[in-house]
Design a protein around this motif. Structure first.
Motif, PDB file in Angstrom:
ATOM      1  N   ALA A  27       0.829  -1.207   0.000  1.00 25.66           N
ATOM      2  CA  ALA A  27       0.000   0.000   0.000  1.00 25.66           C
ATOM      3  C   ALA A  27       0.862   1.255   0.000  1.00 25.66           C
ATOM      4  N   GLU A  28       1.917   1.256   0.795  1.00 24.37           N
ATOM      5  CA  GLU A  28       2.784   2.424   0.849  1.00 24.37           C
ATOM      6  C   GLU A  28       3.514   2.629  -0.476  1.00 24.37           C
ATOM      7  N   ALA A  29       3.964   1.559  -1.109  1.00 21.95           N
ATOM      8  CA  ALA A  29       4.641   1.686  -2.397  1.00 21.95           C
ATOM      9  C   ALA A  29       3.694   2.230  -3.463  1.00 21.95           C
ATOM     10  N   ALA A  30       2.448   1.748  -3.468  1.00 26.56           N
ATOM     11  CA  ALA A  30       1.468   2.253  -4.433  1.00 26.56           C
ATOM     12  C   ALA A  30       1.106   3.703  -4.132  1.00 26.56           C
ATOM     13  N   ARG A  31       0.984   4.027  -2.842  1.00 25.00           N
ATOM     14  CA  ARG A  31       0.653   5.411  -2.467  1.00 25.00           C
ATOM     15  C   ARG A  31       1.735   6.378  -2.930  1.00 25.00           C
ATOM     16  N   ARG A  32       2.998   5.994  -2.720  1.00 26.39           N
ATOM     17  CA  ARG A  32       4.090   6.875  -3.149  1.00 26.39           C
ATOM     18  C   ARG A  32       4.057   7.090  -4.658  1.00 26.39           C
ATOM     19  N   ARG A  33       3.785   6.034  -5.398  1.00 28.10           N
ATOM     20  CA  ARG A  33       3.736   6.145  -6.863  1.00 28.10           C
ATOM     21  C   ARG A  33       2.582   7.049  -7.312  1.00 28.10           C
ATOM     22  N   LEU A  34       1.421   6.868  -6.692  1.00 30.62           N
ATOM     23  CA  LEU A  34       0.249   7.646  -7.081  1.00 30.62           C
ATOM     24  C   LEU A  34       0.332   9.099  -6.620  1.00 30.62           C
ATOM     25  N   ALA A  35       0.976   9.330  -5.477  1.00 35.00           N
ATOM     26  CA  ALA A  35       1.030  10.673  -4.893  1.00 35.00           C
ATOM     27  C   ALA A  35       1.764  11.660  -5.782  1.00 35.00           C
ATOM     28  N   GLU A  36       2.509  11.172  -6.760  1.00 30.06           N
ATOM     29  CA  GLU A  36       3.188  12.069  -7.690  1.00 30.06           C
ATOM     30  C   GLU A  36       2.186  12.843  -8.534  1.00 30.06           C
ATOM     31  N   GLU A  37       0.966  12.285  -8.704  1.00 26.61           N
ATOM     32  CA  GLU A  37      -0.028  12.930  -9.559  1.00 26.61           C
ATOM     33  C   GLU A  37      -1.363  13.187  -8.876  1.00 26.61           C
ATOM     34  N   ARG A  38      -1.747  12.360  -7.915  1.00 26.13           N
ATOM     35  CA  ARG A  38      -3.070  12.477  -7.295  1.00 26.13           C
ATOM     36  C   ARG A  38      -2.971  12.284  -5.795  1.00 26.13           C
ATOM     37  N   ALA A  39      -3.886  12.902  -5.072  1.00 19.91           N
ATOM     38  CA  ALA A  39      -4.010  12.625  -3.647  1.00 19.91           C
ATOM     39  C   ALA A  39      -4.559  11.212  -3.478  1.00 19.91           C
ATOM     40  N   VAL A  40      -4.102  10.526  -2.450  1.00 15.05           N
ATOM     41  CA  VAL A  40      -4.492   9.127  -2.238  1.00 15.05           C
ATOM     42  C   VAL A  40      -4.902   8.924  -0.787  1.00 15.05           C
ATOM     43  N   GLU A  41      -6.019   8.233  -0.590  1.00 17.32           N
ATOM     44  CA  GLU A  41      -6.460   7.827   0.745  1.00 17.32           C
ATOM     45  C   GLU A  41      -6.262   6.325   0.859  1.00 17.32           C
ATOM     46  N   VAL A  42      -5.453   5.895   1.835  1.00 19.51           N
ATOM     47  CA  VAL A  42      -5.163   4.475   2.016  1.00 19.51           C
ATOM     48  C   VAL A  42      -5.816   3.978   3.298  1.00 19.51           C
ATOM     49  N   SER A  43      -6.474   2.846   3.230  1.00 21.21           N
ATOM     50  CA  SER A  43      -7.041   2.230   4.425  1.00 21.21           C
ATOM     51  C   SER A  43      -6.809   0.724   4.364  1.00 21.21           C
ATOM     52  N   VAL A  44      -6.874   0.081   5.521  1.00 18.38           N
ATOM     53  CA  VAL A  44      -6.648  -1.362   5.617  1.00 18.38           C
ATOM     54  C   VAL A  44      -7.860  -2.026   6.251  1.00 18.38           C
ATOM     55  N   VAL A  45      -8.300  -3.114   5.662  1.00 22.33           N
ATOM     56  CA  VAL A  45      -9.371  -3.933   6.237  1.00 22.33           C
ATOM     57  C   VAL A  45      -8.713  -5.175   6.832  1.00 22.33           C
ATOM     58  N   GLU A  46      -8.781  -5.297   8.152  1.00 21.73           N
ATOM     59  CA  GLU A  46      -8.221  -6.459   8.861  1.00 21.73           C
ATOM     60  C   GLU A  46      -9.319  -7.501   9.021  1.00 21.73           C
ATOM     61  N   LEU A  47      -9.250  -8.587   8.264  1.00 15.79           N
ATOM     62  CA  LEU A  47     -10.310  -9.597   8.323  1.00 15.79           C
ATOM     63  C   LEU A  47     -10.344 -10.328   9.656  1.00 15.79           C
TER      64      LEU A  47
END
Length: 202
Positions: A27-47
């Motif tokens: 999630a952090e790696a994807a957030r860093r990649r996306l944050a270059e162009e768009r704001a990103v909201e990351v959340s985790v669902v713990e089953l």
């Protein structure tokens, strides 16, 4: 334009959990990649926290409030990271049960990154013979690179024959970010009802 929503689903059973750790790193790696162009909201669902609610929903057909909220987060996400421990050469029952209670159209055309953890690299093919077919059946857009982390992968940097876990995480997260970035942008603009009616008049 609203922020992109990225949801990681972790089916880890212990605390701390290598499954949750892998979900967080992806999630952090994807957030860093996306944050270059768009704001990103990351959340985790713990089953793990929803196990009882998932079992009750399978029996009654009605989700409790916490499970309903988790389902909505996954359904409304622009991208999903799905991570499970491997038990008996396949995904865990908890992982499968969660996706069983979600409407089978909820993931259509949604970018999904699949990942798994296990004690030995021998179980890595479970990603291809179990997880990928499940999400393809649900008509999700599954990224080409699946990430498997065996016990010996943690803390290794890779070599000439093996990319290493960090490199695989970066590659898969980049593929997910690229798919999410190419999805049609959704704005929060609300068209007044009167305007919608006027558009229908001849």
């Amino acid at each position: 334009m609203r922020p992109l929503k990225l949801v990681a689903v972790s089916a880890g059973l212990s605390r701390p959990s290598s499954t949750r750790l892998l979900a967080d790193r992806l999630a952090e790696a994807a957030r860093r990649r996306l944050a270059e162009e768009r704001a990103v909201e990351v959340s985790v669902v713990e089953l793990r926290d929803l196990a009882t609610d998932i079992a009750n929903n399978l029996v009654t057909g009605f989700p409790a409030a916490a499970l309903r909220e988790a389902i909505e987060r996954v359904t409304e996400a622009d991208g999903v990271i799905a991570v499970t421990p491997i038990f008996t050469a396949s995904y865990s029952g908890l992982f499968k049960s969660f996706f069983d209670v979600i409407d089978n159209t909820a993931l259509v055309a949604k970018p999904v990154l699949i990942a798994a953890t296990g004690g030995t690299a021998r179980h890595s093919l479970a990603l291809e013979h179990a997880l990928r077919p499940m999400f393809v059946y649900l008509r999700a857009l599954v990224v080409p690179t699946a990430v498997y982390a065996a016990s010996e992968d943690w803390g290794t940097g890779g070599n000439s024959h093996d990319d290493g876990l960090a490199a695989r995480i970066a590659r898969a997260a980049g593929e997910l970010a690229d798919l999410m970035a190419r999805r049609p942008a959704v704005t929060d603009t609300v068209v007044p009802f009167e305007q919608q009616l006027a558009a229908l008049r001849p």
